[in-house]
Design a protein around this motif. Structure first.
Motif, short mmCIF file in Angstrom:
data_model
loop_
_atom_site.label_atom_id
_atom_site.label_comp_id
_atom_site.label_asym_id
_atom_site.label_seq_id
_atom_site.Cartn_x
_atom_site.Cartn_y
_atom_site.Cartn_z
N LEU A 1 0.83 -1.20 0.00
CA LEU A 1 0.00 0.00 0.00
C LEU A 1 0.87 1.26 0.00
CD1 LEU A 1 -2.79 -1.05 2.53
CD2 LEU A 1 -3.00 -0.82 0.04
N ALA A 2 1.94 1.24 0.78
CA ALA A 2 2.84 2.40 0.82
C ALA A 2 3.53 2.59 -0.52
CB ALA A 2 3.86 2.23 1.93
N ALA B 1 3.27 5.89 -2.62
CA ALA B 1 4.49 6.63 -2.97
C ALA B 1 4.56 6.87 -4.47
CB ALA B 1 5.71 5.86 -2.48
N LEU B 2 4.19 5.88 -5.28
CA LEU B 2 4.17 6.06 -6.73
C LEU B 2 3.16 7.13 -7.13
CD1 LEU B 2 4.40 2.33 -7.87
CD2 LEU B 2 6.17 4.07 -8.13
N LEU B 3 2.02 7.15 -6.44
CA LEU B 3 1.01 8.16 -6.75
C LEU B 3 1.48 9.56 -6.37
CD1 LEU B 3 -1.88 8.79 -7.71
CD2 LEU B 3 -2.65 8.38 -5.35
N LEU B 4 2.09 9.68 -5.19
CA LEU B 4 2.56 10.99 -4.74
C LEU B 4 3.79 11.46 -5.52
CD1 LEU B 4 2.21 10.57 -0.87
CD2 LEU B 4 0.68 11.77 -2.43
N THR C 1 5.87 4.99 3.34
CA THR C 1 5.62 5.81 2.15
C THR C 1 6.70 6.87 1.98
OG1 THR C 1 3.23 5.47 2.39
CG2 THR C 1 3.95 7.31 1.03
N VAL C 2 7.05 7.55 3.06
CA VAL C 2 8.07 8.59 2.99
C VAL C 2 9.42 7.99 2.56
CG1 VAL C 2 9.40 10.23 4.36
CG2 VAL C 2 6.92 10.10 4.64
N GLY D 1 13.25 7.28 -2.06
CA GLY D 1 13.96 6.45 -3.03
C GLY D 1 13.54 6.73 -4.45
N LEU D 2 12.24 6.95 -4.67
CA LEU D 2 11.75 7.25 -6.01
C LEU D 2 12.30 8.57 -6.54
CD1 LEU D 2 8.00 6.20 -5.64
CD2 LEU D 2 9.74 5.06 -7.02
N GLN D 3 12.46 9.53 -5.68
CA GLN D 3 12.96 10.82 -6.12
C GLN D 3 14.43 10.79 -6.50
OE1 GLN D 3 11.88 13.31 -2.80
NE2 GLN D 3 9.88 13.82 -3.68
N ASN D 4 15.14 9.74 -6.13
CA ASN D 4 16.54 9.60 -6.50
C ASN D 4 16.74 8.82 -7.79
OD1 ASN D 4 17.61 11.03 -4.30
ND2 ASN D 4 17.45 9.23 -2.97
#
Length: 313
Positions: free
Chosen positions: A103-104, A108-111, A193-194, A199-202
């Motif tokens: 779920l997180a 996280a992908l959505l945000l 999620t945070v 990690g996604l932002q990197n």
């Protein structure tokens, strides 16, 4: 004939070595303010608890506390109630950690997408993380209330509940543990999620653009670009969440206090009851030491897997 005398070795440290020693002393001086609270509040109680596990310490005892060796651990391994709580703790930890991660990850992908009011959505997503566990437990007790709870009122409004009394989610033998797991997932999801969002932002955008130019769809880009980049973060946060969830206490204590019939009695709750309800401090310390050993083994297995994966890559 005169004998040549050997030159005496200088006892003065070379300038470079002396500077290094001064730097080491200065570093220790800077570390001490952070190290002292760790030693006093963590290492000290841990060592005291290890020593207490080998004694017959009890509350209200007039006789002196004596050393009993491994007797507490022998009794512990024969205690079926403890193994039941250990099994419940594993079910709880897995039941919270796995859906919490997926779920997180979806959140996280959505945000991570460039959406309107994304800043507001990110702020709302971490609200459960900012709430103390006691407050979360009290709030969800109101949600699960059999007569005036939001959940039962919603089910009645949808025609999914009978006309009689509402379902007592936290007192039912079959529903108590699943209901508590839902709360654990909700309360712990923001932290995961945070971490995943960081990690996604990197992940470099150029890799996604190159994959898209090669004709890769959304799922293929996630599988070949996104997931390999965030995999170390995902593994680390999952391992930490499992350990944290296995050691949970406050949330379940407020929600059910281990009931009904011990269906939600986690190992930490069992140790708490032995120590502060029945006064068996030595036995409770042995429980805590056994759980520390289990967590240490799990950590060792996880770190060994990580090191092996790093070497293979």
């Amino acid at each position: 004939m005169t004998l040549a005398t050997a030159p005496r070795r200088s006892t003065v440290a070379p300038p470079g070595r002396a500077a290094g020693l001064r730097r080491d002393h200065g570093a220790w001086f800077l570390v001490l303010p952070a190290l002292i609270p760790i030693l006093v509040l963590s290492v000290g109680p841990l060592l005291y608890g290890i020593g207490l596990a080998f004694t017959d310490a009890q509350s209200g005892r007039t006789q002196a506390t004596g050393f009993v060796g491994a007797l507490n651990f022998t009794d512990l391994f024969q205690d079926t109630l403890f193994w039941d709580s250990f099994r419940i703790g594993l079910v709880w930890a897995v039941g919270v950690t796995v859906p919490q991660f997926f779920l997180a990850l979806g959140l996280a992908l959505l945000l991570h997408l460039d959406l309107r009011l994304r800043w507001l959505a990110r702020a709302l997503a971490i609200i459960p993380w900012a709430m103390p566990e006691v407050v979360v437990g009290i709030m969800w007790r109101l949600v699960y209330h059999p007569d005036a709870g939001v959940l039962n009122e919603t089910l009645r409004g949808l025609g999914l509940s009978g006309s009689g009394d509402g379902q007592d989610w936290l007192s039912g033998l079959a529903t108590a543990l699943p209901a508590v797991i839902v709360v654990g997932v909700w309360a712990g999801m923001p932290q995961t999620t945070v971490s995943l969002l960081a990690g996604l932002q990197n992940v470099p955008k150029e890799l996604h653009e190159a994959a898209a130019m090669d004709g890769a769809g959304a799922w293929r880009r996630f599988r070949t670009v996104t997931w390999p980049a965030i995999r170390p973060v995902a593994l680390a946060v999952t391992a930490l969440n499992f350990i944290w969830n296995f050691n949970s206490f406050a949330l379940v204590f407020v929600l059910t206090d281990g009931g009904p019939g011990g269906r939600t009695r986690l190992p930490m709750l069992f140790a708490y009851e032995e120590a502060f309800r029945y006064g068996q401090f030595g036995y409770a310390a042995a429980m805590g030491l056994a759980m520390v050993a289990v967590i240490s083994v799990l950590l060792a297995v996880y770190l060994a897997g990580r090191l092996k994966g790093d070497k293979d890559s």
